[in-house]
Scaffold this motif. Structure first.
Motif, PDB file in Angstrom:
ATOM      1  N   LYS A  96      -0.579 -21.124  10.323  1.00 36.85           N
ATOM      2  CA  LYS A  96       0.603 -21.232  11.152  1.00 36.85           C
ATOM      3  C   LYS A  96       0.747 -19.995  12.028  1.00 36.85           C
ATOM      4  O   LYS A  96       0.535 -18.868  11.589  1.00 36.85           O
ATOM      5  N   ASP A 133      -5.768 -26.538   7.897  1.00 40.06           N
ATOM      6  CA  ASP A 133      -5.955 -25.478   6.889  1.00 40.06           C
ATOM      7  C   ASP A 133      -4.656 -24.720   6.616  1.00 40.06           C
ATOM      8  O   ASP A 133      -4.676 -23.636   6.041  1.00 40.06           O
ATOM      9  N   LYS A 134      -3.531 -25.320   7.062  1.00 41.87           N
ATOM     10  CA  LYS A 134      -2.201 -24.727   6.846  1.00 41.87           C
ATOM     11  C   LYS A 134      -2.076 -23.335   7.463  1.00 41.87           C
ATOM     12  O   LYS A 134      -1.394 -22.457   6.935  1.00 41.87           O
TER      13      LYS A 134
END
Length: 436
Positions: free
Chosen positions: A109, A106-107
Motif C-alpha cells: 500500500k 501482495d498487500k
C-alpha cells in the motif's frame, strides 16, 4: 526518486485511471445502477481505450500523459508521429496498471500522504510550488491526478521488487569482474544507442524504407531516444535504445564495422543485421579504466571581432585575415589584451570550461593545443569571428578500479532490472486486456 528524472524525457512512466464501480445516490429518484443510453452519446464523455483486468484506461488518461511528454520535450510532431506516441503511451499505461495491480495483490500500500509529499518534491524539481505545478499541468492539458497516479505506480512497483527480488553477488563473481576490467584496461569502449526493427525477407524493403524515414526525422532534430521508444523492437526500447558502454567485439559484425568508422555524435544506418535492420548512434567513446581527455577543464581567453551591418563577404574575409595574422603573433594569454586592442577585438575569459562542453569540431582542436597557443579564426559574418587562446588545462584525475561494493551495487541493480522485466512479461502474459 525515479519520477523526477523520468519526467525530463519521453520515457515518462505511464499510469492508469481506476474507475470505481459504484452507484451514485439518486436523491430520492429511482435511478438504475447500470444505464443504457439511447440516441446520440454525449461528445464530452471519453470512452475507455483499454480495460486491464477490470481497470479502465480512458482516452483522457492517454491524452494527459501525451500532453505532458510533448510539453516537457517541446516536441513538434506530425499527425502520424503523434499517433505512434499515443500507442506507446497506451502500452506504458497498461504496463503500469499491471504493476499497480501486482503490488496490490501482495498487500503493498502507498499512502496518500506519501503521494502528496512526492508530488511536492516533483513540483520543487520544476522550481514551482505545488499550486503552480497544478496550474501548469492544467495549462498543458495534463493533470495533478495523472502525476500522482504515476507516483503511486512507481512507489508500489519499487516496493514489490524489494519484497520479491533477493539478489546475491558472490565474492568470486565480483573478483571475476575486477579481473576482466583489469584485462580490458586501455581498450576502447563505446556508448551506443540503437533502433532495431525485425525484418523477414518479404518485409525487408519495407523495414529498410521505414528506417530511412527515421533517419530523416533524426536529421530534422527529432530526439533519438524518442524514436527508439516509438519504433525499436529491441528490449532496449524502454531505455530509449541505450546499449550502455560496450566493446565492439560484443556487437554483431555488421555493427562492429560501422562502429569502427564512427565518431561521437554520428548516426549510421540502416544496417542489415541478423533478423532485421538497425540504426546506431554513438554518444561517446572512451578507454576502459582510462581518464577521458575530454573531461579536462580549460582556462581560455576568447577574442571576438564583429562586422557592421552591410559588410559583404570580401570585406569580412579581409578583416578575418587581418585578425588571423594579428593573433598568430600573440605570445600567450598575457598578450591577448594587447593584440585585441590592435584589431578592435573583444576579450572574454572562461576559467572553468570542460572540453566536452565545446562544439564537437573544437574539442579535438583544443586537445591538440599547447598552453599559450590559439586556434585559427572561426565564425560567420552574422555572429562574428572568434579565436580561442589556451591559458591552462587541468587534466582529469586517473581512473582506478571500482570498489567491490560499487561492483556489487551495479550487479544488483542490473539483475534486479532483468528480474523486473521478467515479472512484467509474466504479468502481461496472464493479463486479460480488452481494447475499446
Amino acid at each position: 526518486m525515479v519520477l523526477a528524472l523520468g519526467l525530463t524525457m519521453v520515457s515518462v512512466p505511464a499510469m492508469a485511471q481506476v474507475v470505481p464501480d459504484e452507484t451514485v445516490p439518486g436523491a430520492g429518484l429511482d435511478l438504475p445502477a447500470n444505464l443504457q443510453i439511447f440516441g446520440k452519446a454525449d461528445p464530452n464523455i471519453r470512452k475507455a481505450t483499454a480495460v486491464v483486468n477490470d481497470t479502465v484506461i480512458t482516452g483522457t488518461d492517454v491524452d494527459q500523459r501525451v500532453a505532458l511528454i510533448v510539453a516537457l520535450n517541446d516536441f513538434k510532431l506530425q499527425p502520424e508521429d503523434m499517433q505512434r506516441l499515443r500507442l506507446t503511451v497506451l502500452r506504458q499505461l497498461i504496463d503500469e496498471t499491471l504493476q499497480i495491480q501486482a503490488a496490490a495483490a501482495d498487500k503493498i500500500k502507498v499512502t496518500r500522504e506519501e503521494i502528496d509529499k512526492s508530488f511536492d518534491r516533483v513540483a520543487a524539481s520544476f522550481k514551482r510550488s505545488p499550486d503552480e505545478m497544478r496550474a501548469w499541468l492544467r495549462q498543458i492539458g495534463s493533470s495533478e491526478r495523472s502525476i500522482k497516479r504515476q507516483i503511486e505506480g512507481e512507489l508500489a512497483w519499487g516496493r514489490l521488487l524489494r519484497a520479491r527480488v533477493d539478489i546475491n553477488v558472490s565474492q568470486a563473481e565480483i573478483q571475476a569482474i575486477l579481473d576482466r576490467l583489469t584485462a580490458d584496461q586501455g581498450t576502447d569502449e563505446y556508448h551506443f544507442f540503437e533502433i532495431f526493427m525485425y525484418a523477414t525477407p518479404d518485409r525487408a524493403n519495407d523495414v529498410f524504407a521505414a528506417q530511412q524515414r527515421i533517419i530523416e526525422q533524426l536529421k530534422q532534430g527529432t530526439p533519438f531516444e524518442y524514436l527508439a521508444r516509438v519504433n525499436s523492437e529491441a528490449t532496449t526500447k524502454a531505455t530509449g535504445g541505450d546499449l550502455g558502454w560496450i566493446r565492439l567485439p560484443l556487437l554483431p559484425e555488421q555493427l562492429q564495422a560501422a562502429g569502427k568508422q564512427m565518431s561521437a555524435g554520428q548516426i549510421a544506418g540502416p544496417i542489415e543485421v541478423p533478423g532485421g535492420f538497425s540504426i546506431i548512434y554513438l554518444a561517446e567513446k572512451r578507454q576502459v579504466l582510462r581518464a577521458d581527455p575530454k573531461d579536462a577543464k580549460l582556462s581560455l581567453k576568447q577574442l571576438t571581432i564583429t562586422f557592421p551591418p552591410g559588410t559583404n563577404e570580401t570585406q569580412a574575409t579581409q578583416r578575418a585575415a587581418d585578425f588571423a595574422k594579428a593573433t598568430s603573433t600573440m605570445q600567450g594569454c598575457g598578450d591577448a589584451e594587447r593584440v585585441a586592442g590592435t584589431i578592435g577585438a573583444e576579450v572574454v575569459t572562461n576559467d572553468n570550461l570542460v572540453v566536452k562542453q565545446l562544439p564537437a569540431p573544437l574539442q579535438d582542436i583544443m586537445l591538440g593545443l599547447q598552453v599559450g597557443q590559439a586556434t585559427q579564426p572561426f565564425g560567420s559574418i552574422d555572429q562574428g569571428v572568434r579565436v580561442l587562446v589556451l591559458c591552462g588545462r587541468d587534466d582529469p584525475p586517473a581512473v582506478g578500479l571500482p570498489s567491490a561494493a560499487q561492483i556489487e551495487d551495479q550487479e544488483i541493480e542490473k539483475r534486479t532490472n532483468l528480474r523486473a522485466e521478467r515479472m512484467l512479461r509474466d504479468l502481461r502474459r496472464d493479463a486479460i486486456i480488452e481494447y475499446r
